[in-house]
Design an enzyme around this catalytic site. Structure first.
Site, PDB file in Angstrom:
ATOM      1  N   LYS A 117     -27.003   3.392  -2.202  1.00 56.32           N
ATOM      2  CA  LYS A 117     -25.754   3.292  -2.950  1.00 56.32           C
ATOM      3  C   LYS A 117     -24.596   3.219  -1.963  1.00 56.32           C
ATOM      4  CE  LYS A 117     -23.509   6.369  -2.119  1.00 56.32           C
ATOM      5  NZ  LYS A 117     -22.926   6.772  -0.797  1.00 56.32           N
ATOM      6  N   TYR A 132     -20.757   9.269  -7.087  1.00 52.11           N
ATOM      7  CA  TYR A 132     -21.640  10.308  -7.639  1.00 52.11           C
ATOM      8  C   TYR A 132     -21.059  10.886  -8.924  1.00 52.11           C
ATOM      9  CZ  TYR A 132     -24.482  10.224  -3.433  1.00 52.11           C
ATOM     10  OH  TYR A 132     -25.317   9.816  -2.423  1.00 52.11           O
TER      11      TYR A 132
HETATM   12  P1  NAD Z   1     -24.563   5.302   9.606  1.00 51.16           P
HETATM   13  O1  NAD Z   1     -23.299   4.729  10.141  1.00 51.16           O
HETATM   14  O2  NAD Z   1     -24.971   6.635  10.107  1.00 51.16           O
HETATM   15  O3  NAD Z   1     -25.774   4.288   9.843  1.00 51.16           O
HETATM   16  C1  NAD Z   1     -25.640   2.912   9.637  1.00 51.16           C
HETATM   17  C2  NAD Z   1     -26.653   2.157  10.479  1.00 51.16           C
HETATM   18  O4  NAD Z   1     -26.380   0.763  10.349  1.00 51.16           O
HETATM   19  C3  NAD Z   1     -26.557   2.496  11.979  1.00 51.16           C
HETATM   20  O5  NAD Z   1     -27.843   2.623  12.510  1.00 51.16           O
HETATM   21  C4  NAD Z   1     -25.852   1.266  12.564  1.00 51.16           C
HETATM   22  O6  NAD Z   1     -26.239   1.012  13.902  1.00 51.16           O
HETATM   23  C5  NAD Z   1     -26.355   0.161  11.639  1.00 51.16           C
HETATM   24  N1  NAD Z   1     -25.488  -1.008  11.643  1.00 51.16           N
HETATM   25  C6  NAD Z   1     -25.932  -2.273  11.689  1.00 51.16           C
HETATM   26  N2  NAD Z   1     -24.907  -3.131  11.693  1.00 51.16           N
HETATM   27  C7  NAD Z   1     -23.788  -2.397  11.679  1.00 51.16           C
HETATM   28  C8  NAD Z   1     -22.397  -2.739  11.682  1.00 51.16           C
HETATM   29  N3  NAD Z   1     -21.975  -3.999  11.683  1.00 51.16           N
HETATM   30  N4  NAD Z   1     -21.514  -1.738  11.669  1.00 51.16           N
HETATM   31  C9  NAD Z   1     -21.916  -0.444  11.626  1.00 51.16           C
HETATM   32  N5  NAD Z   1     -23.230  -0.064  11.608  1.00 51.16           N
HETATM   33  C10 NAD Z   1     -24.136  -1.047  11.644  1.00 51.16           C
HETATM   34  O7  NAD Z   1     -24.409   5.303   8.018  1.00 51.16           O
HETATM   35  P2  NAD Z   1     -25.245   6.159   6.985  1.00 51.16           P
HETATM   36  O8  NAD Z   1     -24.495   7.409   6.679  1.00 51.16           O
HETATM   37  O9  NAD Z   1     -26.649   6.285   7.410  1.00 51.16           O
HETATM   38  O10 NAD Z   1     -25.106   5.231   5.666  1.00 51.16           O
HETATM   39  C11 NAD Z   1     -25.917   4.084   5.471  1.00 51.16           C
HETATM   40  C12 NAD Z   1     -25.971   3.748   3.971  1.00 51.16           C
HETATM   41  O11 NAD Z   1     -26.539   4.838   3.288  1.00 51.16           O
HETATM   42  C13 NAD Z   1     -24.624   3.504   3.325  1.00 51.16           C
HETATM   43  O12 NAD Z   1     -24.744   2.514   2.342  1.00 51.16           O
HETATM   44  C14 NAD Z   1     -24.290   4.821   2.646  1.00 51.16           C
HETATM   45  O13 NAD Z   1     -23.458   4.699   1.519  1.00 51.16           O
HETATM   46  C15 NAD Z   1     -25.666   5.299   2.264  1.00 51.16           C
HETATM   47  N6  NAD Z   1     -25.738   6.768   2.204  1.00 51.16           N
HETATM   48  C16 NAD Z   1     -26.329   7.332   1.127  1.00 51.16           C
HETATM   49  C17 NAD Z   1     -26.452   8.699   1.055  1.00 51.16           C
HETATM   50  C18 NAD Z   1     -27.185   9.314  -0.089  1.00 51.16           C
HETATM   51  O14 NAD Z   1     -27.102  10.519  -0.264  1.00 51.16           O
HETATM   52  N7  NAD Z   1     -27.925   8.549  -0.862  1.00 51.16           N
HETATM   53  C19 NAD Z   1     -25.921   9.505   2.056  1.00 51.16           C
HETATM   54  C20 NAD Z   1     -25.342   8.901   3.154  1.00 51.16           C
HETATM   55  C21 NAD Z   1     -25.254   7.516   3.223  1.00 51.16           C
END
Ligand code: NAD
Length: 424
Positions: free
Chosen positions: A166, A252
């Site tokens: 999401k 949420y």
């Molecule tokens: P994050 O920034 O920690 O991780 C993102 C990943 O994408 C990294 O490994 C990064 O290297 C990669 N990436 C590839 N291309 C990129 C670019 N152009 N710019 C930035 N990063 C790039 O983010 P996250 O917190 O892991 O979130 C990822 C997804 O998960 C999002 O859609 C977020 O909304 C979702 N999320 C959901 C929950 C949940 O509880 N369901 C919690 C946190 C995040």
């Protein structure tokens, strides 16, 4: 049935059924289930506690590794490394088999940690060749929001089922593209709304639906955190995030109001505020408050923020009782309180702390996806669920921008964007 034969049978049979359902023109309709890839029988252990004590569910039942479905994790950031990959240990039907990352060294290290064959490490360029890897059944997209659409579409074209984080995307048009691509490929698409698979939230849904709280008058929901650290993080960039706190954590609150009632809002108003001069909020918003009116008369009052200290809670106010989860949207430590008049003494108000057995939300959500693929069922939170939130997010922004209350057409029926309820 030996592994290969059984998997081949399932794939072939499910393709036939999905094609039939797609031809019927309605992907939300549940289709006939295949013979269940049922979990092994429960092992019974002798009871240790007196009947006065809370019952144990007993040891978990799980498929052996060679019968589980293989997941490819796309994006090795915070959520993948801290929550999703560790959660596989608690799944019953899933195993991590491939990684997609722009950082080969990190991917190699993580592959070793989880026993993933280094041949199954992909990057963003050769991602499409995952089509040639029969070990991968399901792709889990865990990338910045604006990248979801591209990687879902490419994953579906590679012939894999898709679980996507999401918010589904950054616009309704992208969501529709993702739905269409999966439909065209005859592959399942599920949006990872973990709370809809989690026992406390499911118990709240049950309480509302079976009228334990009487007639629901109001839902108050708040979800936010003080976002900081790296000013270059994608969450603060509109092009990558699609917005600020609203699509990231406010979603949420919005989703909870919808899954608790099962209804779709018919009226929305909203206000937004960002602290002037705060460098974090040059592109995305800091605070959003929004009000929803549902057809049954339920009102919802929601707040979300990247400026206030972490709050992840909601309360449902009914005519006969109230119930709350605080926290309710966190990964762990959920707390349920229910307030009502004592059933034995009319002079007493009772406030109960109801303790359920906590379960790993990511394991539950991945197992649901795997079960849907194995038994050819529609996911409970399909693409249509994500699309609806995305449309409503756009409406909330419009209401905040214009200062107007926006009316939406009434939709009849409950849970119209959801598939059948999860079984565990
Ligand atoms: P994050 O920034 O920690 O991780 C993102 C990943 O994408 C990294 O490994 C990064 O290297 C990669 N990436 C590839 N291309 C990129 C670019 N152009 N710019 C930035 N990063 C790039 O983010 P996250 O917190 O892991 O979130 C990822 C997804 O998960 C999002 O859609 C977020 O909304 C979702 N999320 C959901 C929950 C949940 O509880 N369901 C919690 C946190 C995040």
């Amino acid at each position: 049935m030996p592994e290969l034969t059984r998997r081949k049978f399932l794939t072939t049979a499910s393709l036939g059924l999905v094609a039939a359902s797609a031809a019927a023109g309605d992907m939300i309709q549940p289709v006939a289930a295949l013979p269940s890839t049922s979990l092994p029988p429960k092992i019974k252990l002798p009871p240790l506690m007196a009947p006065t004590e809370k019952e144990s569910e007993g040891p978990p039942r799980a498929l052996p590794p060679n019968e589980r479905l293989g997941f490819a994790i796309v994006g090795l950031g915070t959520l993948s490394l801290e929550e999703i990959l560790p959660a596989f240990a608690q799944t019953k039907r899933c195993k991590p088999v491939a990684l997609v990352s722009g950082s080969p060294d990190k991917a190699k290290e993580i592959a070793q940690q989880y026993g993933i064959n280094s041949k199954n490490i992909y990057n963003y360029q050769n991602y499409d060749s995952i089509r040639n890897n029969p070990a991968v059944d399901i792709i889990y997209i865990v990338l910045p929001n604006s990248m979801h659409a591209e990687y879902v579409v490419r994953g579906a074209k590679a012939g894999k089922h898709i679980l996507c984080e999401k918010p589904m995307a950054t616009s309704p048009a992208e969501c529709q593209q993702m739905i269409d691509a999966c439909k065209q490929a005859n592959k399942k698409l599920m949006i990872a709304y973990r709370c809809q698979y989690e026992p406390y939230n499911r118990a709240m849904i049950q309480m509302v639906r079976n009228k334990e709280l009487g007639v629901v008058q109001l839902i108050q929901a708040d979800n936010g955190q003080n976002q900081g650290g790296d000013l270059n993080q994608w969450r603060l960039k509109k092009a990558l995030a699609g917005g600020g706190c609203l699509p990231d954590v406010g979603i949420y609150c919005l989703n909870a109001c919808r899954y608790l009632t099962g209804e779709e809002p018919i009226e929305i108003s909203a206000m937004m505020h960002s602290t002037p001069g705060d460098p974090r909020f040059k592109e995305v918003e800091e605070n959003v408050n929004f009000l929803l009116r549902f057809p049954s008369g339920v009102l919802a009052n929601c707040s979300t923020s990247y400026g206030y200290h972490e709050v992840r809670r909601y309360r449902v106010f009914g005519s006969d009782a109230w119930a709350q989860l605080d926290p309710g949207f966190a990964y762990t430590g959920l707390q349920m309180m229910v307030g009502h008049k004592s059933r034995t003494n009319s002079m007493v108000e009772v406030v109960e702390n109801r303790r359920l057995t906590e379960k790993n939300q990511f394991a539950l959500e991945m197992d649901h996806m795997a079960e849907c693929v194995m038994e050819n069922k529609q996911p409970h939170t399909p693409g249509e669920e994500g699309l609806q939130d995305q449309k409503l997010i756009d409406t909330i922004y419009e209401a905040a921008r214009t200062g107007k209350t926006i009316k939406l057409p009434a939709v009849s029926g409950l849970d119209i964007t959801r598939g059948p309820n999860p079984t565990s």
